[in-house]
Design a protein around this motif. Sequence first.
Motif, PDB file in Angstrom:
ATOM      1  N   MET A 495      -8.657  76.271 -61.106  1.00  0.00           N
ATOM      2  CA  MET A 495      -7.819  75.978 -62.267  1.00  0.00           C
ATOM      3  C   MET A 495      -8.242  74.678 -62.933  1.00  0.00           C
ATOM      4  O   MET A 495      -8.367  74.603 -64.165  1.00  0.00           O
ATOM      5  CB  MET A 495      -6.354  75.917 -61.840  1.00  0.00           C
ATOM      6  CG  MET A 495      -5.817  77.216 -61.252  1.00  0.00           C
ATOM      7  SD  MET A 495      -5.960  78.627 -62.390  1.00  0.00           S
ATOM      8  CE  MET A 495      -4.788  78.141 -63.664  1.00  0.00           C
ATOM      9  N   ARG A 496      -8.490  73.653 -62.132  1.00  0.00           N
ATOM     10  CA  ARG A 496      -8.888  72.365 -62.688  1.00  0.00           C
ATOM     11  C   ARG A 496     -10.252  72.451 -63.374  1.00  0.00           C
ATOM     12  O   ARG A 496     -10.449  71.914 -64.467  1.00  0.00           O
ATOM     13  CB  ARG A 496      -8.938  71.311 -61.575  1.00  0.00           C
ATOM     14  CG  ARG A 496      -7.581  70.880 -61.056  1.00  0.00           C
ATOM     15  CD  ARG A 496      -7.734  69.978 -59.842  1.00  0.00           C
ATOM     16  NE  ARG A 496      -6.463  69.537 -59.311  1.00  0.00           N
ATOM     17  CZ  ARG A 496      -5.826  68.442 -59.684  1.00  0.00           C
ATOM     18  NH1 ARG A 496      -6.358  67.673 -60.608  1.00  0.00           N
ATOM     19  NH2 ARG A 496      -4.675  68.111 -59.151  1.00  0.00           N
ATOM     20  N   GLY A 502     -12.816  69.337 -68.601  1.00  0.00           N
ATOM     21  CA  GLY A 502     -13.411  68.823 -69.836  1.00  0.00           C
ATOM     22  C   GLY A 502     -12.761  67.510 -70.231  1.00  0.00           C
ATOM     23  O   GLY A 502     -13.434  66.539 -70.601  1.00  0.00           O
ATOM     24  N   TYR A 503     -11.451  67.462 -70.124  1.00  0.00           N
ATOM     25  CA  TYR A 503     -10.698  66.239 -70.437  1.00  0.00           C
ATOM     26  C   TYR A 503     -11.055  65.125 -69.457  1.00  0.00           C
ATOM     27  O   TYR A 503     -11.261  63.970 -69.856  1.00  0.00           O
ATOM     28  CB  TYR A 503      -9.199  66.540 -70.383  1.00  0.00           C
ATOM     29  CG  TYR A 503      -8.307  65.341 -70.624  1.00  0.00           C
ATOM     30  CD1 TYR A 503      -7.990  64.942 -71.914  1.00  0.00           C
ATOM     31  CD2 TYR A 503      -7.783  64.613 -69.558  1.00  0.00           C
ATOM     32  CE1 TYR A 503      -7.167  63.841 -72.147  1.00  0.00           C
ATOM     33  CE2 TYR A 503      -6.969  63.518 -69.772  1.00  0.00           C
ATOM     34  CZ  TYR A 503      -6.661  63.138 -71.072  1.00  0.00           C
ATOM     35  OH  TYR A 503      -5.850  62.037 -71.282  1.00  0.00           O
ATOM     36  N   ARG A 504     -11.159  65.466 -68.173  1.00  0.00           N
ATOM     37  CA  ARG A 504     -11.508  64.454 -67.171  1.00  0.00           C
ATOM     38  C   ARG A 504     -12.913  63.910 -67.399  1.00  0.00           C
ATOM     39  O   ARG A 504     -13.161  62.716 -67.244  1.00  0.00           O
ATOM     40  CB  ARG A 504     -11.411  65.047 -65.762  1.00  0.00           C
ATOM     41  CG  ARG A 504      -9.983  65.357 -65.315  1.00  0.00           C
ATOM     42  CD  ARG A 504      -9.949  65.926 -63.914  1.00  0.00           C
ATOM     43  NE  ARG A 504     -10.257  64.904 -62.928  1.00  0.00           N
ATOM     44  CZ  ARG A 504     -11.070  65.091 -61.891  1.00  0.00           C
ATOM     45  NH1 ARG A 504     -11.690  66.243 -61.728  1.00  0.00           N
ATOM     46  NH2 ARG A 504     -11.265  64.125 -61.026  1.00  0.00           N
ATOM     47  N   ILE A 508     -13.926  59.950 -68.234  1.00  0.00           N
ATOM     48  CA  ILE A 508     -14.910  59.167 -67.482  1.00  0.00           C
ATOM     49  C   ILE A 508     -15.982  58.621 -68.423  1.00  0.00           C
ATOM     50  O   ILE A 508     -16.380  57.450 -68.324  1.00  0.00           O
ATOM     51  CB  ILE A 508     -15.542  60.028 -66.373  1.00  0.00           C
ATOM     52  CG1 ILE A 508     -14.500  60.352 -65.298  1.00  0.00           C
ATOM     53  CG2 ILE A 508     -16.738  59.323 -65.744  1.00  0.00           C
ATOM     54  CD1 ILE A 508     -14.936  61.395 -64.293  1.00  0.00           C
ATOM     55  N   ASP A 509     -16.457  59.446 -69.359  1.00  0.00           N
ATOM     56  CA  ASP A 509     -17.479  58.994 -70.301  1.00  0.00           C
ATOM     57  C   ASP A 509     -16.964  57.853 -71.183  1.00  0.00           C
ATOM     58  O   ASP A 509     -17.708  56.917 -71.506  1.00  0.00           O
ATOM     59  CB  ASP A 509     -17.953  60.158 -71.170  1.00  0.00           C
ATOM     60  CG  ASP A 509     -18.892  61.103 -70.426  1.00  0.00           C
ATOM     61  OD1 ASP A 509     -19.588  60.639 -69.505  1.00  0.00           O
ATOM     62  OD2 ASP A 509     -18.930  62.300 -70.759  1.00  0.00           O
ATOM     63  N   LEU A 590     -16.485  64.791 -76.151  1.00  0.00           N
ATOM     64  CA  LEU A 590     -16.962  63.506 -76.657  1.00  0.00           C
ATOM     65  C   LEU A 590     -18.470  63.345 -76.535  1.00  0.00           C
ATOM     66  O   LEU A 590     -19.114  62.787 -77.406  1.00  0.00           O
ATOM     67  CB  LEU A 590     -16.278  62.354 -75.909  1.00  0.00           C
ATOM     68  CG  LEU A 590     -14.765  62.261 -76.056  1.00  0.00           C
ATOM     69  CD1 LEU A 590     -14.250  61.032 -75.326  1.00  0.00           C
ATOM     70  CD2 LEU A 590     -14.366  62.199 -77.524  1.00  0.00           C
ATOM     71  N   LYS A 591     -19.036  63.800 -75.425  1.00  0.00           N
ATOM     72  CA  LYS A 591     -20.469  63.610 -75.182  1.00  0.00           C
ATOM     73  C   LYS A 591     -21.027  64.896 -74.591  1.00  0.00           C
ATOM     74  O   LYS A 591     -20.643  65.300 -73.506  1.00  0.00           O
ATOM     75  CB  LYS A 591     -20.694  62.449 -74.209  1.00  0.00           C
ATOM     76  CG  LYS A 591     -22.171  62.146 -73.943  1.00  0.00           C
ATOM     77  CD  LYS A 591     -22.281  60.927 -73.027  1.00  0.00           C
ATOM     78  CE  LYS A 591     -23.735  60.589 -72.751  1.00  0.00           C
ATOM     79  NZ  LYS A 591     -24.406  61.634 -71.938  1.00  0.00           N
TER      80      LYS A 591
END
Length: 593
Positions: A495-496, A502-504, A508-509, A590-591
């Motif tokens: 699930m994660r 993607g959000y996590r 981090i980026d 984002l990246k």
Amino acid sequence: MSGIFESFNLYSHAEKFYLEPTELGGGASSTTYLEIDRHTSSMRVNDSRAQRIPIIDSDIKFIYGVLGTIKLVAGNALIVITKAKIVGQIGNHNIWTILDTEIIPFKKTTLHLTERQARYNRRFIEMLGSVLNFGGFFYSTTFDISRTQQFLQQNQGSAAFQTSSMMDRASDRFIWNGYLLTQIRSVSGAEKFTLPIIHGFFGQTKLQINGSSIKLTIISRRSIYRAGVRFYKRGVDNDGHAANFVETEQILEFDAEEKHTTSFVQLRGSIPLLWSQKPNLRWQPTPQMRPTDDQLAAFNRSFAWHQKHYGGKHVIVNLVNQKGREKKIGGELERIAQQANIDFVRYHQFDFHKECHAMQWNRLSILKDQLADEIQAFGFFYSCPSQVQPTRYQQGFFRTNCMDCLDRTNVVQSMLARESLTDQLRMFGILGQHQSVENVDQLEIVFKHLWADNGDECSRQYAGTGALKSDFTRLGKRTYLGAMNDGVNAVSRYMRNNFGDGYRQDSIDLFLGNFVINTSDLPPTLETSIFSTDQNGLALVAALFAMSMTILCMLVADNFTATIFWLIIFFVCVSFIFLNGEEFVNTPKLKID
């Protein structure tokens, strides 16, 4: 080398921030303080004897340290440590873990932002907060925990190294707030305000063994290079940095007439080739390699990096399956290792699942026997202050990997660490020549729990759940309850990985500076939703509607024909979604890697 200020009073004035170094027990610890202009973002170190901090009209907050500053949409923000606690000591140096932080904007209002900019600003603050809430951040104000004991011993005679600030001498590979401290590090005289933070694991226990007092520590340092979450970071980058690279050091301290220290370092990292494995709603996405990629060059770069930072010999312990979806990557690694033929690298294959299937985990002894000669030859680091015995250095390093470098990897690393610890304790005479860690119940229990905690923490940071197979690491045997817990964790990971990672990864980026906010070019993809008006969004809405109608027909209308109709529509929509799975997962925005 001077240490870092251990705490501060933070004075928040309408115009400026003032960071006054303090002792933990209270009272100023320095005649200098850091002044930060909240309008221009300029910084300077002042002498309090020449220019006092204006206390009037300032809010005062006690903080443990400064993580750094970051540019947001609304302007710069200061990130500070508001809660921390001591979790152990290396030598006589306290090791702290961060419990809570605060992000304090330089500007006190966001009225200068448009509605869209304010929305983005809130989103970026939430992202930073999510990383800070990962846990597993550690620091010391007096000791460099980013370096191994062996490295520190080898460099203690270097005047340049010893006189450098703690931040300058720290390993940039493992300092997670290096980007955040960029601005403060540029300020003359601010060295003692720059606190390096590592991310990973720290666990420690003290115990009595055969009348001797020992302290056992495990410290895992997670690399900032190619850092991220499970499926979105695989393989190596163009500089040879492997995803999910972790350096784990097991430290033993023994107090006799004086303190003796030993340590054993192991490495883990993603398979050192160019490959990917993007989430696509399937339980296990198929690993991919592009035929145009130069795998030999990637492998060589990775181990050139290993040689530069560690020296010695290296053994790749590859635990991937030799059939199924893992075979392609594992087989390519073996082929490239043979083709590279690097004199300080040996490839060793051990099909973990094949050898230990049906919970036959005692068969790990096969791998232990296969590596026994190198465990002895590589040895461990040893130092004694009076040099009663000469300093010994670790001569080689095991680099262990499975597909994720989490579950199987931690089990095997704990096995290798146990063998090394037995050798260390025998050298001190704490264990007899025919004794081992397994023979001493109290030591074996403590050892297992430390390594299981290490595996769980590394897994939580990378995959979002505790480690699989941790019952074997913790208890020394595979249990049905452990297997059930693995099932729950596996579903949670699914699930994660598909709907949250993607959000996590974006978070981090942003934290590490891999993505830098440009207020004039905010990424439009950050606000995209899977519930859109394109065919994918319509398929998702149709699937939810068809499922609802199916349930209604079954429970309310009692109409068999209508139930079958809506059930068919539901399965058609679900089939479309799974056939186009990559379009429906939560991807980084984002990246793009």
